[in-house]
Design a protein around this motif. Structure first.
Motif, short mmCIF file in Angstrom:
data_model
loop_
_atom_site.label_atom_id
_atom_site.label_comp_id
_atom_site.label_asym_id
_atom_site.label_seq_id
_atom_site.Cartn_x
_atom_site.Cartn_y
_atom_site.Cartn_z
N GLY A 69 -63.20 15.70 39.30
CA GLY A 69 -62.15 14.78 39.71
C GLY A 69 -60.92 14.77 38.81
O GLY A 69 -60.07 13.88 38.93
N HIS A 70 -60.81 15.76 37.92
CA HIS A 70 -59.61 15.85 37.07
C HIS A 70 -59.43 17.28 36.58
O HIS A 70 -60.29 18.14 36.80
CB HIS A 70 -59.70 14.87 35.89
N TRP A 71 -58.30 17.53 35.91
CA TRP A 71 -58.01 18.86 35.39
C TRP A 71 -58.67 19.05 34.02
O TRP A 71 -58.53 18.21 33.14
CB TRP A 71 -56.50 19.08 35.27
N VAL A 72 -59.37 20.16 33.87
CA VAL A 72 -60.07 20.48 32.62
C VAL A 72 -59.52 21.79 32.08
O VAL A 72 -59.59 22.83 32.74
CB VAL A 72 -61.59 20.61 32.86
N LYS A 73 -58.99 21.76 30.88
CA LYS A 73 -58.43 22.97 30.28
C LYS A 73 -59.54 23.97 29.97
O LYS A 73 -60.57 23.62 29.41
CB LYS A 73 -57.68 22.63 28.99
N ILE A 74 -59.29 25.24 30.37
CA ILE A 74 -60.30 26.27 30.12
C ILE A 74 -59.79 27.43 29.27
O ILE A 74 -60.58 28.20 28.73
CB ILE A 74 -60.88 26.82 31.44
N SER A 75 -58.46 27.57 29.12
CA SER A 75 -57.97 28.69 28.32
C SER A 75 -56.53 28.49 27.88
O SER A 75 -55.77 27.74 28.50
CB SER A 75 -58.07 30.01 29.10
N THR A 76 -56.18 29.18 26.79
CA THR A 76 -54.80 29.30 26.32
C THR A 76 -54.53 30.77 26.08
O THR A 76 -55.35 31.45 25.46
CB THR A 76 -54.59 28.54 25.00
N ARG A 77 -53.42 31.27 26.57
CA ARG A 77 -53.13 32.67 26.30
C ARG A 77 -51.65 32.85 25.95
O ARG A 77 -50.78 32.19 26.51
CB ARG A 77 -53.52 33.56 27.48
N LYS A 78 -51.42 33.75 25.01
CA LYS A 78 -50.06 34.13 24.66
C LYS A 78 -49.70 35.34 25.51
O LYS A 78 -50.51 36.25 25.68
CB LYS A 78 -49.96 34.47 23.17
N VAL A 79 -48.47 35.34 26.03
CA VAL A 79 -48.09 36.40 26.96
C VAL A 79 -46.72 36.95 26.63
O VAL A 79 -45.88 36.29 26.01
CB VAL A 79 -48.09 35.88 28.42
N LYS A 80 -46.50 38.20 27.06
CA LYS A 80 -45.18 38.81 27.12
C LYS A 80 -45.08 39.43 28.50
O LYS A 80 -45.81 40.37 28.83
CB LYS A 80 -45.02 39.88 26.03
N LEU A 81 -44.18 38.92 29.32
CA LEU A 81 -44.12 39.30 30.72
C LEU A 81 -42.73 39.79 31.10
O LEU A 81 -41.73 39.30 30.58
CB LEU A 81 -44.47 38.09 31.60
#
Length: 211
Positions: free
Chosen positions: A181-193
């Motif tokens: 019933g809510h948002w649960v953080k599962i990852s953090t990623r650094k990107v270059k796009l």
């Protein structure tokens, strides 16, 4: 509309998430927006209204076939950006059936906003997912991308900054999944796009927004 609202309030079926008002206390005010969209998720179109009480006080109200529910909220956005209304639109964000409703609270270089959704026969606030730049719902240097994969609903919240030639965008993306019933953080990623790959992370990309 307001006579019907008063009648339902007398019958004790007016549900205001922030403040419950007796019928005689509800003034005649200005309806800024009226939108038809399925908020409850039952497949029947509901009526959404943004009602102005003062320069900064508003009511977001949903009328279904059987009840009325609304939340008062504060917004300086119309004055901040020279707009007539703080209405942001209706869009499907989470995994629960029915549209979520967005209203802008303030404006600057970006905009802070709130999201409301239908739960247990009432309109309630939906907590924002984890974000790399600004806590809470914020659009500007922070963007949103929603998607469904293998039956699960995800939302990516990004903060990307361009290089001098605007050909590469670097930053962080936080991913959350809808669970319990809510948002649960599962990852953090650094990107270059590249710009093409970064494009889905700019703005609010969760589907068609009904204005």
């Amino acid at each position: 509309m307001f006579r019907r609202l008063a009648a339902i309030a007398v019958g004790a079926s007016l549900a205001l998430s922030l403040t419950t008002l007796p019928a005689q206390a509800i003034p005649i005010t200005t309806v800024l927006n009226t939108v038809s969209v399925d908020v409850t998720g039952d497949g029947v179109v509901d009526t959404v209204e943004v009602i102005k009480y003062s320069d900064t006080k508003y009511l977001l109200q949903v009328t279904t076939a059987s009840r009325i529910s609304g939340v008062f909220f504060t917004s300086t956005f119309p004055g901040d950006w020279g707009e007539t209304s703080p209405w942001g639109g209706a869009v499907t964000i989470d995994k629960v059936k029915g549209a979520e409703l967005m209203v802008y609270n303030w404006g600057g270089d970006g905009v802070g906003f709130s999201v409301y959704t239908w739960r247990s026969n009432a309109l309630v606030s939906e907590k924002a997912p984890a974000a790399p730049l600004v806590k809470g719902w914020y659009l500007g240097a922070q963007g949103y991308r929603c998607f469904t994969s293998h039956g699960r609903r995800y939302i990516d919240v990004s903060n990307l900054v361009a290089n001098a030639s605007s050909t590469v965008w670097s930053g962080k993306i936080f991913r959350s999944v809808w669970s319990g019933g809510h948002w649960v953080k599962i990852s953090t990623r650094k990107v270059k796009l590249t710009t093409a790959k970064a494009d889905p992370y700019f703005g609010f990309n969760c589907g068609t927004i009904t204005k």
